[in-house]
Design an enzyme around this catalytic site. Structure first.
Site, PDB file in Angstrom:
ATOM      1  N   HIS A 154       0.892  -1.170   0.000  1.00 48.08           N
ATOM      2  CA  HIS A 154       0.000   0.000   0.000  1.00 48.08           C
ATOM      3  C   HIS A 154       0.919   1.207   0.000  1.00 48.08           C
ATOM      4  O   HIS A 154       1.688   1.393   0.957  1.00 48.08           O
ATOM      5  CB  HIS A 154      -0.877   0.010   1.251  1.00 48.08           C
ATOM      6  N   HIS A 160      -8.233  -8.210  -0.502  1.00 46.51           N
ATOM      7  CA  HIS A 160      -7.761  -8.717   0.783  1.00 46.51           C
ATOM      8  C   HIS A 160      -8.832  -9.680   1.312  1.00 46.51           C
ATOM      9  O   HIS A 160     -10.028  -9.336   1.310  1.00 46.51           O
ATOM     10  CB  HIS A 160      -7.607  -7.577   1.795  1.00 46.51           C
ATOM     11  N   GLU A 193      -7.208 -12.380   6.114  1.00 48.96           N
ATOM     12  CA  GLU A 193      -6.144 -11.801   6.958  1.00 48.96           C
ATOM     13  C   GLU A 193      -6.664 -11.917   8.397  1.00 48.96           C
ATOM     14  O   GLU A 193      -6.134 -12.703   9.192  1.00 48.96           O
ATOM     15  CB  GLU A 193      -5.895 -10.336   6.569  1.00 48.96           C
ATOM     16  N   ASP A 235       3.422  -5.136   2.503  1.00 50.26           N
ATOM     17  CA  ASP A 235       2.143  -4.575   2.956  1.00 50.26           C
ATOM     18  C   ASP A 235       2.273  -3.074   3.237  1.00 50.26           C
ATOM     19  O   ASP A 235       1.918  -2.263   2.386  1.00 50.26           O
ATOM     20  CB  ASP A 235       1.613  -5.349   4.174  1.00 50.26           C
ATOM     21  N   ASP A 236       2.738  -2.705   4.434  1.00 53.47           N
ATOM     22  CA  ASP A 236       2.887  -1.300   4.827  1.00 53.47           C
ATOM     23  C   ASP A 236       4.256  -1.151   5.482  1.00 53.47           C
ATOM     24  O   ASP A 236       4.363  -1.073   6.713  1.00 53.47           O
ATOM     25  CB  ASP A 236       1.769  -0.917   5.811  1.00 53.47           C
TER      26      ASP A 236
END
Ligand code: ADE
Ligand code: ZN
Length: 335
Positions: A20, A194, A197, A275-276
């Site tokens: 992201h 997504h 998760e 991811d981040d």
């Protein structure tokens, strides 16, 4: 752990398929942009902000992630954020990145859609790393908002290759977005979401059956359902797994307890992703490093993970073939 294998994993060519871009905003850049744009932050310093990165679950992270993104106002801000990520990715020998962005996080604050997509896209064009964009819908908002965002995006259809679904998973199942995904499919966009998760295996199944996605982001909870796991393997649906994220957001207690190897042993197509990265303690190579240190993975797994990062990408067949040949040549050279 064998240092030679760790070095090989760092140096091998690879793709990143789950990043992201707003999650690559480092605290230093958040403060620099806040100052440049006159935005007041709830944190007094970089250190104070970093200390707030003690997450207990997905929602506790998202609250801080959206606060961090509030400093992004102008096209140049989006450019600077994306350029910084791509420079970092290049150091990790990332050859290709498929980058998520969350337009609703910005348009809801009055930032024009064009500033968001043009800044991110221009940085991608200026980078030596191949990079394409996937626009994500925020699943905690109504489907009508996603549909309106899609309409806003259509004049920029040439600047993104697909759509995804992110933000708070529990209580916002894939089927909530059936109509907007149907419309995206008719437009020829690639589809990902997504699922699995924090959400149950049923969310993965519905992402496949209702949304008709081509990849599952995360998907680690699939192993709770043997039939679903067998189907993912048979249909070669890739999971974009994010090991450090899963530990920070308490999907797994520790990296040694991650199910990555079990996913591979079940015959699944798995890729490793960050991811981040600014929030979860590492960029792509730090994610590879963590799992290769903690789990009994071999050079064969390394080659498979590198190959599958390209196989699972939305690159055309010619580009895929060239990059797969680059991976194989790299491993032949380092036999
Ligand atoms: N947005 C940014 N990172 C995310 C994640 N890991 N899950 C859901 N939404 C996100
Ligand atoms: Zn994600």
């Amino acid at each position: 752990m064998n240092d030679q294998l760790l070095r090989l994993v760092q140096a091998m060519p690879k793709a990143e398929l789950h990043i992201h871009i707003e999650g690559s905003l480092e605290p230093e850049l958040i403060f620099a942009l806040a100052q440049r744009n006159g935005v007041k932050l709830a944190y007094g310093s970089v250190e104070e902000l970093r200390r707030a990165y003690a997450f207990t679950d997905l929602q506790s992270f998202l609250d801080i992630y959206y606060a961090g993104a509030s400093v992004l106002l102008h096209e140049q801000d989006f450019y600077d954020m994306t350029a910084a990520y791509l420079q970092r990715a290049q150091q990790d020998n990332v050859r290709h990145a498929e980058i998520f962005f969350d337009p609703q996080t910005h348009t809801a604050r009055g930032v024009p859609f064009e500033a968001v997509i043009s800044g991110i896209h221009r940085a991608c064009q200026d980078s030596p790393v191949s990079a394409t964009l996937i626009m994500c819908f925020l699943r905690h908002l109504p489907e009508e908002d996603a549909m309106a965002t899609l309409e806003m995006a259509l004049p920029f259809r040439d600047k993104f290759i697909g759509v995804g679904l992110d933000s708070s998973e529990l209580g916002h199942p894939p089927e909530k977005f059936a109509r907007v995904y149907e419309r995206c499919r008719s437009l020829g966009l690639h589809l990902v979401a997504h699922a699995g998760e924090e959400g149950p295996p049923e969310y993965i199944r519905n992402a496949l059956d209702v949304l008709k996605v081509e990849r599952i982001d995360h998907g680690v909870r699939c192993l709770e359902d043997a039939e679903l796991t067998a189907r993912l393997a048979r249909e070669r649906i890739a999971l974009t797994v994010c090991p450090l994220s899963n530990v920070k957001l308490r999907v797994f207690d520790e990296i040694g307890g991650h199910n990555l190897l079990a996913l591979l042993d079940a015959g699944l197509t798995v890729t490793i992703n960050s991811d981040d990265p600014a929030y979860f303690g590492g960029y792509l190579n730090e994610n590879y490093d963590a799992v290769f240190r903690a789990l009994p993975l071999t050079r064969f797994h390394a080659q498979q993970l590198a190959r599958d990062s390209f196989n699972a990408s939305f690159l055309d067949s010619g580009a895929k073939a060239r990059l797969l040949a680059e991976v194989d040549a790299f491993f032949a050279e380092h036999a």
